[in-house]
Design an enzyme around this catalytic site. Structure first.
Site, PDB file in Angstrom:
ATOM      1  N   HIS A   1       0.817  -1.216   0.000  1.00  0.00           N
ATOM      2  CA  HIS A   1       0.000   0.000   0.000  1.00  0.00           C
ATOM      3  C   HIS A   1       0.856   1.273   0.000  1.00  0.00           C
ATOM      4  O   HIS A   1       0.360   2.349  -0.316  1.00  0.00           O
ATOM      5  CB  HIS A   1      -0.974   0.008   1.174  1.00  0.00           C
ATOM      6  CG  HIS A   1      -0.361   0.262   2.514  1.00  0.00           C
ATOM      7  ND1 HIS A   1      -0.136  -0.731   3.450  1.00  0.00           N
ATOM      8  CD2 HIS A   1       0.076   1.395   3.093  1.00  0.00           C
ATOM      9  CE1 HIS A   1       0.401  -0.213   4.530  1.00  0.00           C
ATOM     10  NE2 HIS A   1       0.540   1.086   4.345  1.00  0.00           N
TER      11      HIS A   1
ATOM     12  N   ASP B   1       0.100  -7.570   1.447  1.00  0.00           N
ATOM     13  CA  ASP B   1       0.489  -6.170   1.613  1.00  0.00           C
ATOM     14  C   ASP B   1       2.014  -6.003   1.602  1.00  0.00           C
ATOM     15  O   ASP B   1       2.574  -5.250   2.392  1.00  0.00           O
ATOM     16  CB  ASP B   1      -0.101  -5.563   2.889  1.00  0.00           C
ATOM     17  CG  ASP B   1       0.024  -4.039   2.918  1.00  0.00           C
ATOM     18  OD1 ASP B   1       0.116  -3.429   1.839  1.00  0.00           O
ATOM     19  OD2 ASP B   1       0.065  -3.459   4.022  1.00  0.00           O
TER      20      ASP B   1
ATOM     21  N   GLY C   1       3.347   6.720   7.940  1.00  0.00           N
ATOM     22  CA  GLY C   1       4.718   6.817   7.426  1.00  0.00           C
ATOM     23  C   GLY C   1       5.607   5.680   7.890  1.00  0.00           C
ATOM     24  O   GLY C   1       6.647   5.405   7.295  1.00  0.00           O
ATOM     25  N   ASN C   2       5.197   4.981   8.971  1.00  0.00           N
ATOM     26  CA  ASN C   2       5.953   3.821   9.448  1.00  0.00           C
ATOM     27  C   ASN C   2       5.738   2.584   8.583  1.00  0.00           C
ATOM     28  O   ASN C   2       6.461   1.592   8.718  1.00  0.00           O
ATOM     29  CB  ASN C   2       5.583   3.468  10.889  1.00  0.00           C
ATOM     30  CG  ASN C   2       6.377   4.222  11.922  1.00  0.00           C
ATOM     31  OD1 ASN C   2       5.829   5.048  12.647  1.00  0.00           O
ATOM     32  ND2 ASN C   2       7.667   3.950  12.004  1.00  0.00           N
ATOM     33  N   SER C   3       4.737   2.615   7.720  1.00  0.00           N
ATOM     34  CA  SER C   3       4.445   1.457   6.876  1.00  0.00           C
ATOM     35  C   SER C   3       5.688   0.985   6.134  1.00  0.00           C
ATOM     36  O   SER C   3       6.383   1.778   5.497  1.00  0.00           O
ATOM     37  CB  SER C   3       3.377   1.816   5.847  1.00  0.00           C
ATOM     38  OG  SER C   3       2.106   1.819   6.420  1.00  0.00           O
TER      39      SER C   3
ATOM     40  N   LEU D   1      -7.662 -23.798  -2.705  1.00  0.00           N
ATOM     41  CA  LEU D   1      -8.502 -24.987  -2.820  1.00  0.00           C
ATOM     42  C   LEU D   1      -9.488 -24.868  -3.980  1.00  0.00           C
ATOM     43  O   LEU D   1     -10.136 -25.852  -4.352  1.00  0.00           O
ATOM     44  CB  LEU D   1      -9.288 -25.215  -1.518  1.00  0.00           C
ATOM     45  CG  LEU D   1      -8.488 -25.500  -0.256  1.00  0.00           C
ATOM     46  CD1 LEU D   1      -9.435 -25.667   0.925  1.00  0.00           C
ATOM     47  CD2 LEU D   1      -7.629 -26.748  -0.417  1.00  0.00           C
ATOM     48  N   GLY D   2      -9.621 -23.664  -4.533  1.00  0.00           N
ATOM     49  CA  GLY D   2     -10.626 -23.455  -5.578  1.00  0.00           C
ATOM     50  C   GLY D   2     -12.023 -23.383  -5.009  1.00  0.00           C
ATOM     51  O   GLY D   2     -12.999 -23.745  -5.670  1.00  0.00           O
TER      52      GLY D   2
END
Length: 371
Positions: free
Chosen positions: A125, A155, A227-229, A283-284
């Site tokens: 992100h 992510d 901002g720490n992401s 697994l579909g």
């Protein structure tokens, strides 16, 4: 006010800090037992010095003149000093800036160098809607960067800069061995790009958390902010145990941050480098959790099949309304438990599943598909 799980990215517009839409995308050691290599000689137990530093961190020096060994335990400043050189700040222009002045419409986050030739892991992100990427390393050098890989489900993403001999972070070994209460340090770029390599400390508050995520997360009370992401969560041995990703935001709620565990980071990045994307086994089946599982009550309730999405699952005789109890001999009651289990498999491999079909418990072989 309704509780919200927010990604901890950051956007600067017109010189002020605002959120991207409605979401932001971001002591002493606890006593524990460590098993060390040792020998018993004449009734005395001798422990290898290398085992001590490997298990506890810190440094040791042997003085041959005095036959003494000086051990210095690790502390937060030494951890920050060790890891900070491998932490970078990432800044760029969001693709959607609305009516903001383009000169000041910027977004930023954090990344961790994982290969010396310029490979950096961060949150998906942070960079998914960003152009004109620039990476600033801890020593103040600036590099143009490109996003090379991207996986929304975990992510996680990779960013590449043209550099060599960069200091790399050490990811904790997989499977990850951590415990609630141990001291951790978060390093990142909170709120303002000028606050690069900010360190905060706290404890590991919990493991195996599933909150707005496809996989288990680590929980910490170390302060993580917009901002720490993409920045690291580090143990007292200087190992990266997680990549900071989310925080819980509500009036009256404090210090609920979440990180992607190092073993998930290794799973995703290994697939990036080997296949170019995550070859995620499925697994579909589209599955639904029970009421107990949805609200977090411990349960052994099965998952309900809502839709059969693969020909392999149809061939196995699975239908809407069937109940899934076990996969590869392991009970699964939540989607996250299933996702964690399937990290060990690739599409095309077969797995044994136990289901209730037409009131009968049956075991079937199911060929996994790419999800």
């Amino acid at each position: 006010m309704k509780s919200r799980m927010l990604r901890i990215g950051s956007i600067i517009m017109l010189g002020a800090m605002v959120t991207a839409g409605t979401a932001w995308a971001a002591s002493t050691n606890t006593a524990s037992t460590h098993v060390l290599n040792a020998k018993k000689i004449n009734g005395e137990v001798y422990v290898k010095a290398s085992s001590l530093t490997s298990a506890l961190g810190g440094t040791g020096t042997f003085d041959s003149k005095t036959n003494t060994y000086a051990y210095t335990p690790t502390d937060i400043p030494s951890v920050v000093k060790k890891v900070s050189p491998s932490v970078v700040a990432i800044i760029g222009k969001p693709t959607d800036i609305g009516s903001a002045d383009p000169r000041y419409a910027l977004a930023h986050g954090t990344g961790v160098i994982i290969r010396a030739d310029g490979w950096i892991v961060t949150n998906a992100h942070v960079v998914e809607d960003m152009t004109n990427l620039v990476v600033v390393t801890a020593d103040g050098k600036k590099y143009d960067a490109v996003r090379t890989h991207h996986d929304e489900a975990s992510d996680l993403a990779l960013v590449k800069i043209k550099a060599s001999k960069l200091p790399i972070a050490k990811l904790a070994a997989s499977p990850l061995k951590v415990q609630a209460g141990e001291t951790v340090v978060a390093i990142g770029t909170p709120v303002s790009f000028s606050l690069r390599n900010t360190a905060t400390s706290g404890i590991l508050s919990g493991m195996n958390r599933s909150v707005s995520s496809a996989y288990n997360l680590l929980q910490t009370d170390a302060a993580i902010n917009p901002g720490n992401s993409g920045g690291p969560l580090v143990n007292m041995k200087g190992e990266v145990i997680g990549i900071n990703s989310l925080k819980f935001v509500e009036i009256g709620v404090d210090n609920l941050g979440f990180s992607i565990p190092a073993d998930t980071v290794q799973y995703v990045t290994n697939h990036f480098f080997k296949y170019g994307h995550v070859k995620r086994a499925s697994l579909g089946l589209e599955l639904e959790e029970s009421w107990s599982a949805l609200i977090g009550i411990p349960t052994s309730d099965p998952l309900t099949v809502k839709t059969v999405t693969s020909a392999a699952a149809q061939k196995a005789g699975i239908q809407n309304g069937d109940l899934l109890y076990k996969v590869a001999g392991k009970q699964v009651s939540t989607i996250v438990e299933l996702n964690e289990l399937l990290k060990s498999y690739l599409p095309g491999q077969q797995v044994e599943v136990m289901l209730q079909i037409d009131g009968d418990l049956v075991t079937r072989k199911l060929t996994l598909v790419e999800g």
